[in-house]
Scaffold this motif. Structure first.
Motif, PDB file in Angstrom:
ATOM      1  N   TRP A  84       0.853  -1.193   0.000  1.00  0.00           N
ATOM      2  CA  TRP A  84       0.000   0.000   0.000  1.00  0.00           C
ATOM      3  C   TRP A  84       0.884   1.237   0.000  1.00  0.00           C
ATOM      4  O   TRP A  84       2.042   1.168  -0.397  1.00  0.00           O
ATOM      5  N   SER A  85       0.354   2.370   0.435  1.00  0.00           N
ATOM      6  CA  SER A  85       1.049   3.652   0.382  1.00  0.00           C
ATOM      7  C   SER A  85       2.351   3.631   1.175  1.00  0.00           C
ATOM      8  O   SER A  85       2.350   3.351   2.374  1.00  0.00           O
ATOM      9  N   THR A  86       3.460   3.972   0.524  1.00  0.00           N
ATOM     10  CA  THR A  86       4.746   4.037   1.217  1.00  0.00           C
ATOM     11  C   THR A  86       4.762   5.185   2.220  1.00  0.00           C
ATOM     12  O   THR A  86       5.316   5.057   3.318  1.00  0.00           O
ATOM     13  N   ASP A  87       4.159   6.325   1.861  1.00  0.00           N
ATOM     14  CA  ASP A  87       4.088   7.448   2.798  1.00  0.00           C
ATOM     15  C   ASP A  87       3.322   7.058   4.061  1.00  0.00           C
ATOM     16  O   ASP A  87       3.737   7.387   5.183  1.00  0.00           O
ATOM     17  N   GLY A  88       2.204   6.372   3.879  1.00  0.00           N
ATOM     18  CA  GLY A  88       1.415   5.932   5.029  1.00  0.00           C
ATOM     19  C   GLY A  88       2.179   4.944   5.892  1.00  0.00           C
ATOM     20  O   GLY A  88       2.113   4.982   7.130  1.00  0.00           O
ATOM     21  N   LEU A  89       2.914   4.040   5.247  1.00  0.00           N
ATOM     22  CA  LEU A  89       3.719   3.057   5.966  1.00  0.00           C
ATOM     23  C   LEU A  89       4.771   3.745   6.839  1.00  0.00           C
ATOM     24  O   LEU A  89       4.939   3.411   8.023  1.00  0.00           O
ATOM     25  N   ILE A  90       5.461   4.716   6.271  1.00  0.00           N
ATOM     26  CA  ILE A  90       6.510   5.420   7.015  1.00  0.00           C
ATOM     27  C   ILE A  90       5.911   6.230   8.160  1.00  0.00           C
ATOM     28  O   ILE A  90       6.477   6.292   9.262  1.00  0.00           O
ATOM     29  N   ASN A  91       4.764   6.844   7.945  1.00  0.00           N
ATOM     30  CA  ASN A  91       4.081   7.543   9.038  1.00  0.00           C
ATOM     31  C   ASN A  91       3.810   6.608  10.203  1.00  0.00           C
ATOM     32  O   ASN A  91       3.997   6.967  11.374  1.00  0.00           O
ATOM     33  N   GLU A  92       3.346   5.413   9.906  1.00  0.00           N
ATOM     34  CA  GLU A  92       3.053   4.439  10.959  1.00  0.00           C
ATOM     35  C   GLU A  92       4.298   4.111  11.778  1.00  0.00           C
ATOM     36  O   GLU A  92       4.232   3.961  13.003  1.00  0.00           O
ATOM     37  N   TYR A  93       5.428   3.986  11.106  1.00  0.00           N
ATOM     38  CA  TYR A  93       6.662   3.591  11.769  1.00  0.00           C
ATOM     39  C   TYR A  93       7.324   4.736  12.541  1.00  0.00           C
ATOM     40  O   TYR A  93       8.148   4.476  13.426  1.00  0.00           O
ATOM     41  N   CYS A  94       6.997   5.982  12.201  1.00  0.00           N
ATOM     42  CA  CYS A  94       7.735   7.125  12.756  1.00  0.00           C
ATOM     43  C   CYS A  94       6.922   8.024  13.684  1.00  0.00           C
ATOM     44  O   CYS A  94       7.516   8.719  14.527  1.00  0.00           O
ATOM     45  N   ASN A  95       5.612   8.081  13.540  1.00  0.00           N
ATOM     46  CA  ASN A  95       4.813   9.038  14.303  1.00  0.00           C
ATOM     47  C   ASN A  95       4.404   8.480  15.666  1.00  0.00           C
ATOM     48  O   ASN A  95       4.290   7.263  15.841  1.00  0.00           O
ATOM     49  N   PRO A  96       4.150   9.359  16.655  1.00  0.00           N
ATOM     50  CA  PRO A  96       3.683   8.905  17.969  1.00  0.00           C
ATOM     51  C   PRO A  96       2.367   8.138  17.865  1.00  0.00           C
ATOM     52  O   PRO A  96       1.563   8.375  16.960  1.00  0.00           O
ATOM     53  N   CYS A  97       2.156   7.228  18.807  1.00  0.00           N
ATOM     54  CA  CYS A  97       1.004   6.326  18.770  1.00  0.00           C
ATOM     55  C   CYS A  97       0.043   6.642  19.915  1.00  0.00           C
ATOM     56  O   CYS A  97       0.465   6.805  21.062  1.00  0.00           O
ATOM     57  N   ASP A  98      -1.250   6.723  19.615  1.00  0.00           N
ATOM     58  CA  ASP A  98      -2.263   6.913  20.650  1.00  0.00           C
ATOM     59  C   ASP A  98      -2.504   5.604  21.385  1.00  0.00           C
ATOM     60  O   ASP A  98      -2.522   4.519  20.775  1.00  0.00           O
ATOM     61  N   ALA A  99      -2.738   5.691  22.688  1.00  0.00           N
ATOM     62  CA  ALA A  99      -3.006   4.501  23.490  1.00  0.00           C
ATOM     63  C   ALA A  99      -3.649   4.920  24.803  1.00  0.00           C
ATOM     64  O   ALA A  99      -3.657   6.109  25.162  1.00  0.00           O
ATOM     65  N   ILE A 100      -4.198   3.945  25.508  1.00  0.00           N
ATOM     66  CA  ILE A 100      -4.606   4.130  26.899  1.00  0.00           C
ATOM     67  C   ILE A 100      -3.725   3.207  27.728  1.00  0.00           C
ATOM     68  O   ILE A 100      -3.676   1.996  27.485  1.00  0.00           O
ATOM     69  N   VAL A 101      -3.006   3.781  28.683  1.00  0.00           N
ATOM     70  CA  VAL A 101      -2.110   3.022  29.549  1.00  0.00           C
ATOM     71  C   VAL A 101      -2.457   3.346  30.996  1.00  0.00           C
ATOM     72  O   VAL A 101      -2.436   4.509  31.401  1.00  0.00           O
ATOM     73  N   ASN A 102      -2.800   2.314  31.761  1.00  0.00           N
ATOM     74  CA  ASN A 102      -3.199   2.490  33.158  1.00  0.00           C
ATOM     75  C   ASN A 102      -4.305   3.529  33.308  1.00  0.00           C
ATOM     76  O   ASN A 102      -4.303   4.343  34.233  1.00  0.00           O
ATOM     77  N   GLY A 103      -5.234   3.525  32.331  1.00  0.00           N
ATOM     78  CA  GLY A 103      -6.392   4.404  32.383  1.00  0.00           C
ATOM     79  C   GLY A 103      -6.190   5.790  31.825  1.00  0.00           C
ATOM     80  O   GLY A 103      -7.142   6.571  31.755  1.00  0.00           O
ATOM     81  N   ASP A 104      -4.961   6.121  31.414  1.00  0.00           N
ATOM     82  CA  ASP A 104      -4.674   7.466  30.905  1.00  0.00           C
ATOM     83  C   ASP A 104      -4.480   7.461  29.390  1.00  0.00           C
ATOM     84  O   ASP A 104      -3.821   6.567  28.844  1.00  0.00           O
ATOM     85  N   LEU A 105      -5.035   8.474  28.729  1.00  0.00           N
ATOM     86  CA  LEU A 105      -4.768   8.682  27.307  1.00  0.00           C
ATOM     87  C   LEU A 105      -3.338   9.182  27.158  1.00  0.00           C
ATOM     88  O   LEU A 105      -2.981  10.221  27.721  1.00  0.00           O
ATOM     89  N   VAL A 106      -2.521   8.463  26.397  1.00  0.00           N
ATOM     90  CA  VAL A 106      -1.104   8.824  26.281  1.00  0.00           C
ATOM     91  C   VAL A 106      -0.641   8.671  24.834  1.00  0.00           C
ATOM     92  O   VAL A 106      -1.332   8.102  23.991  1.00  0.00           O
ATOM     93  N   LYS A 107       0.549   9.199  24.575  1.00  0.00           N
ATOM     94  CA  LYS A 107       1.259   8.957  23.324  1.00  0.00           C
ATOM     95  C   LYS A 107       2.398   7.982  23.636  1.00  0.00           C
ATOM     96  O   LYS A 107       3.154   8.187  24.588  1.00  0.00           O
ATOM     97  N   THR A 108       2.514   6.930  22.850  1.00  0.00           N
ATOM     98  CA  THR A 108       3.594   5.966  23.032  1.00  0.00           C
ATOM     99  C   THR A 108       4.504   5.990  21.810  1.00  0.00           C
ATOM    100  O   THR A 108       4.141   6.478  20.746  1.00  0.00           O
ATOM    101  N   ALA A 109       5.703   5.442  21.981  1.00  0.00           N
ATOM    102  CA  ALA A 109       6.691   5.457  20.905  1.00  0.00           C
ATOM    103  C   ALA A 109       6.414   4.346  19.901  1.00  0.00           C
ATOM    104  O   ALA A 109       6.070   3.223  20.289  1.00  0.00           O
ATOM    105  N   PRO A 110       6.567   4.622  18.601  1.00  0.00           N
ATOM    106  CA  PRO A 110       6.435   3.550  17.606  1.00  0.00           C
ATOM    107  C   PRO A 110       7.565   2.540  17.761  1.00  0.00           C
ATOM    108  O   PRO A 110       8.639   2.860  18.286  1.00  0.00           O
ATOM    109  N   LEU A 111       7.295   1.324  17.318  1.00  0.00           N
ATOM    110  CA  LEU A 111       8.229   0.187  17.318  1.00  0.00           C
ATOM    111  C   LEU A 111       8.465  -0.402  18.710  1.00  0.00           C
ATOM    112  O   LEU A 111       9.274  -1.325  18.850  1.00  0.00           O
ATOM    113  N   GLU A 112       7.762   0.109  19.729  1.00  0.00           N
ATOM    114  CA  GLU A 112       7.923  -0.427  21.087  1.00  0.00           C
ATOM    115  C   GLU A 112       6.760  -1.349  21.443  1.00  0.00           C
ATOM    116  O   GLU A 112       5.908  -1.622  20.631  1.00  0.00           O
ATOM    117  N   ASN A 113       6.741  -1.831  22.707  1.00  0.00           N
ATOM    118  CA  ASN A 113       5.741  -2.801  23.188  1.00  0.00           C
ATOM    119  C   ASN A 113       5.694  -4.041  22.296  1.00  0.00           C
ATOM    120  O   ASN A 113       4.641  -4.479  21.828  1.00  0.00           O
TER     121      ASN A 113
END
Length: 368
Positions: A166-195
């Motif tokens: 699919w889109s190479t630009d979209g793929l790179i965005n996924e790998y590089c941009n901060p990730c939305d998540a809920i951790v221990n009940g809090d809305l947070v930004k997590t690092a890509p390529l982790e967890n």
């Protein structure tokens, strides 16, 4: 009621969406793009076309007059322009973007609008949010919801064990941009390529790790109701380690243009792919701690005499399933509409949702 649809973007996904709409008695379809060679491919399939520059919102709005709905299958950076044009034309708006900033721009346009704005309608974000929300509703209290999606080659041969699908630009965005998540009940930004985690299905081992954009608005919707929510991309083992070398050690996260060139030069495209959706929820039901998973596995297939990749089919079906529900009056027709407002059973019952139903692993087990 028959709807008229304009698809903006004549690329691989736009072609797939157009093909599916052309086969339906409920739609009339036109594809708009600036690229005459891409439009020629569309016309050869007997589908109407318009040449227009999607970055020119005023000209595009004129071209979109008279359509019931607009589907953006263009690059994410054109999203605000296309959404603005759809708004001026009085058409409902849908897109496939995973880009958070683009989605926020669409959300602002939706405030007080008399037409619907529904971004993030593809696979992830898109269908995975519908499936994840359906899982969450099965519990009296929800503890965690983990959603994982992978678009993978059936026959990996290189060290990354990956082909472009699919889109190479979209793929790179996924790998590089901060990730939305809920951790221990809090809305947070997590690092890509982790967890990082390992999972298995049908005797095949996969790895999963954080990537950006796949959750859409689901963390906002579930805020205050759950302890942990995450989205991770599925790859074959070894992929993440090489990505960290490229992005972090070699610094290509700061040279996305160069990374795109490397990917598009070194990684071939393939139609021999598989899309795996693997969602797991844990919580209490009837006083017991329970866990339940939803698995959907889709392969490339022949439609209209042509072989289409699994990522094309699932992305196109994701947006067209919700378009069909809106046409039928089952979704709000004004303002901002979220994926999690869609009921999974309703989505599967549409003519396009049937393409996902074929990959429903649990339904296959029940039928056996």
């Amino acid at each position: 009621m028959r709807w008229t649809i304009c698809i903006v973007g004549a690329g691989k996904i736009g072609q797939m969406i157009a093909q599916l709409l052309q086969q339906s008695v409920n739609y009339s379809v036109t594809v708009a793009d600036q690229d005459l060679s891409a439009l020629a491919v569309i016309r050869a399939a007997g589908i109407a076309t318009k040449q227009v520059d999607a970055s020119d919102a005023k000209a595009l709005a004129t071209s979109l007059m008279g359509f019931d709905a607009v589907i953006s299958a263009a690059p994410f950076f054109l999203t605000p322009s296309i959404a603005a044009a759809a708004s001026k034309a009085g058409a409902h708006y849908f897109d496939l973007t995973e880009d958070v900033a683009a989605t926020n721009a669409v959300r602002e346009m939706a405030e007080g609008a008399t037409t619907a704005f529904m971004p993030q309608c593809g696979l992830a974000p898109g269908f995975v949010g519908i499936a994840g929300a359906a899982l969450a509703k099965e519990f009296d209290t929800l503890e965690s919801l983990h959603m994982r999606v992978g678009a993978l080659p059936l026959f990996p041969t290189n060290a990354l064990k990956y082909n472009l699908t699919w889109s190479t630009d979209g793929l790179i965005n996924e790998y590089c941009n901060p990730c939305d998540a809920i951790v221990n009940g809090d809305l947070v930004k997590t690092a890509p390529l982790e967890n990082y985690e390992i999972l298995s299905h049908d005797g095949v081992d996969y790895e999963c790790f954080n990537t950006s954009g796949g959750l859409g608005t689901l963390p906002e919707t579930l805020a205050g109701q759950v302890r942990d929510v995450s989205y991770r991309t599925i790859r074959y083992p070894g992929h993440c380690e090489i990505l960290k070398l490229l992005l972090h050690d070699l610094g290509l996260e700061r040279r996305r243009d160069l990374l795109k060139e490397i990917f598009e030069t070194a990684l071939p495209r393939t139609n021999q792919d598989v899309v795996l959706v693997f969602c797991t929820a844990k919580g209490t039901k009837n006083g017991q701690l329970r866990e339940k998973s939803y698995i959907n596995k889709s392969f490339s297939r022949e439609i209209g005499g042509e072989v289409w990749s699994a990522i094309q089919v699932t992305t196109a079906a994701g947006v067209l399933g919700v378009v069909d529900l809106m046409r039928q009056g089952q979704l709000p027709r004004a303002g901002f509409v979220r994926q999690e407002q869609v009921k999974l059973a309703d989505f599967m019952s549409t003519e396009f949702g049937g393409l996902y139903a074929a990959g429903d692993v649990l339904a296959q087990y029940r039928a056996a």
